[in-house]
Design a protein around this motif. Sequence first.
Motif, PDB file in Angstrom:
ATOM      1  N   SER A  18       0.677   0.442   6.825  1.00 26.14           N
ATOM      2  CA  SER A  18       1.941   0.854   7.444  1.00 26.14           C
ATOM      3  C   SER A  18       3.082   0.732   6.443  1.00 26.14           C
ATOM      4  N   ASP A  62       0.800  -1.233   0.000  1.00 29.41           N
ATOM      5  CA  ASP A  62       0.000   0.000   0.000  1.00 29.41           C
ATOM      6  C   ASP A  62       0.831   1.280   0.000  1.00 29.41           C
ATOM      7  N   GLY A  63       1.841   1.346   0.868  1.00 26.59           N
ATOM      8  CA  GLY A  63       2.653   2.565   0.932  1.00 26.59           C
ATOM      9  C   GLY A  63       3.331   2.838  -0.404  1.00 26.59           C
ATOM     10  N   ASN A 112      -1.740  -3.132   4.661  1.00 20.71           N
ATOM     11  CA  ASN A 112      -1.345  -3.307   6.071  1.00 20.71           C
ATOM     12  C   ASN A 112      -1.255  -1.963   6.790  1.00 20.71           C
TER      13      ASN A 112
END
Length: 513
Positions: A440, A411-412, A438
């Motif tokens: 993070s 995701d990041g 997640n």
Amino acid sequence: MNGAEALIHTALAAGIRTCFANPGTTEIPLLQAMDCVPGMRPVLGLFEGVCTGAADGYARMTGRPALTLLHHGPGFANGIANLHNARRAHSPVVNLIGEHVTWHVAADSPLTSDIEGLARPVSATVSTVRTSQELPGAFADAVRSALVPPGRIASLIVPMDCQTGECSGPIKPSAVSSLPAVAASSVSKAALAFRGRKPVALLMGGSALGTRALESANMLAEATGCRLFCGTFPARLERGAGLPRVEKLPYFPEQAVERLSAFACLILIGEPEPVAFFGYPGLPSRLIPEQCEPIQLAAPGEDGAGALEALVKELRITGPVTKTGMERPSPPCGELTTRSLGEAIASLQPEGVILVDEAVTSGLPYFLVSGALPPFTYLGHTGGSIGMGPPLATGAAIACPERKVVDFQADGSAMYTLQALWTQARERLDVTTIICANRSYRILQIELARADTAAPGPHASALTDLSHPELNWVDAARAMGVPGVRVDTADGAVRQLKRAFAEPGPFLIEAML
Ligand SMILES: Cc1ncc(C[n+]2csc(CCOP(=O)(O)OP(=O)(O)O)c2C)c(N)n1
Ligand SMILES: [Mg+2]
């Protein structure tokens, strides 16, 4: 014709038919030339990192030079991070960078910058065109430069008046140079390692991870018991039933050294000597332990597949080999974890998929269960510069429209280049994006724990946390024109993956981990 038209003709003659572009005023003659000279497909990226990452994906899948069109120093600078990954992948990429008309550069207007200075660190060659007459020749030179084995980045700066000025015509591109064969002495030296009857491993990269090379590696492994490795982040690896299992070198240096300590010799084919991703106190940069002898059979720019064939011949190994059968995990149910998500993808993935892996800390369980699926292509995160996945998947889908592309995506990292989803929607590309949500920068939390046994303080925690405000990937995808769903169970992931794999077109699954 003008310089821009001659350039497009030259590109088409060199087999370049796609241009990943984010243009500005100084590139307008090139846009007009794409209309005058039919045959070029322009693909708009809404951030230059999308253009350069897509060029990388296109080049990895076709082996042909990928073309970008970027605007001045700032536009090029936005594309550098993914050019870094492309350079590490040895992808042939030609960057066309627009510049002011030659007589205006000295005026030092707002967009003026040191374009050559920005381009040099990621480019094997950089040049600035001076006249319209020399433009097609300079472009042909850039194409030739990009194709120098094993593949490089060539940047060409094109002032606007060189695009609009008169030009006598296009240039016929020169023949493509093939990978040079390795010296016979390298083959004999590698063969000697096998005759010693000590444990041997192969570390393969580049062309040595293609189907033909892996068939030879399979013969070697079966006849001699040698182990097969690739680097932690291979540019392109053919995988699946019929091909041998290739292990990735572990990411953390202590694990990689431990893994290699079982061998007396490591034969390098299309890969340099492996080094740690980062330097950690008390741990080495070089991963090959003292007692293990490295032998470079083929350098990255040499013919790795040919070298493996020569080695098989030298050792008088003859087929047939037992080909690995098909093996899939069963579709999981229950809790959604990195393991069950990996199993869900592997349980359903159709034959011929191109899987882009920028899943970062969520990727390993999938890799471990996907070695004997129906044959597919795996594209790794070569340069560690995050934001590679969505653009890479976009370029791979343009290169191979008949194949399903899966972007297995952290995701990041996805937040750097989520605009690629817009290009996927606009070009109706068959890409399934699976977001490992997640919430993070998990890898940095792992690194914090490695660095210090004490719990991280509030600032370090905040700088690795993405949970507030909460990202909504389904909404983000919708904003880019891509439909999406959120899943929070393994069975939900299975259901949505079935749908994604059955229907063509871009789709996003936000997997809540
Ligand atoms: C261009 C760039 N910027 C920053 C970094 C540093 N960095 C490495 S991994 C990472 C976070 C990755 O988080 P995510 O993509 O969510 O993967 P996860 O660790 O959660 O699996 C960052 C910021 C980098 N490698 N490249
Ligand atoms: Mg994350």
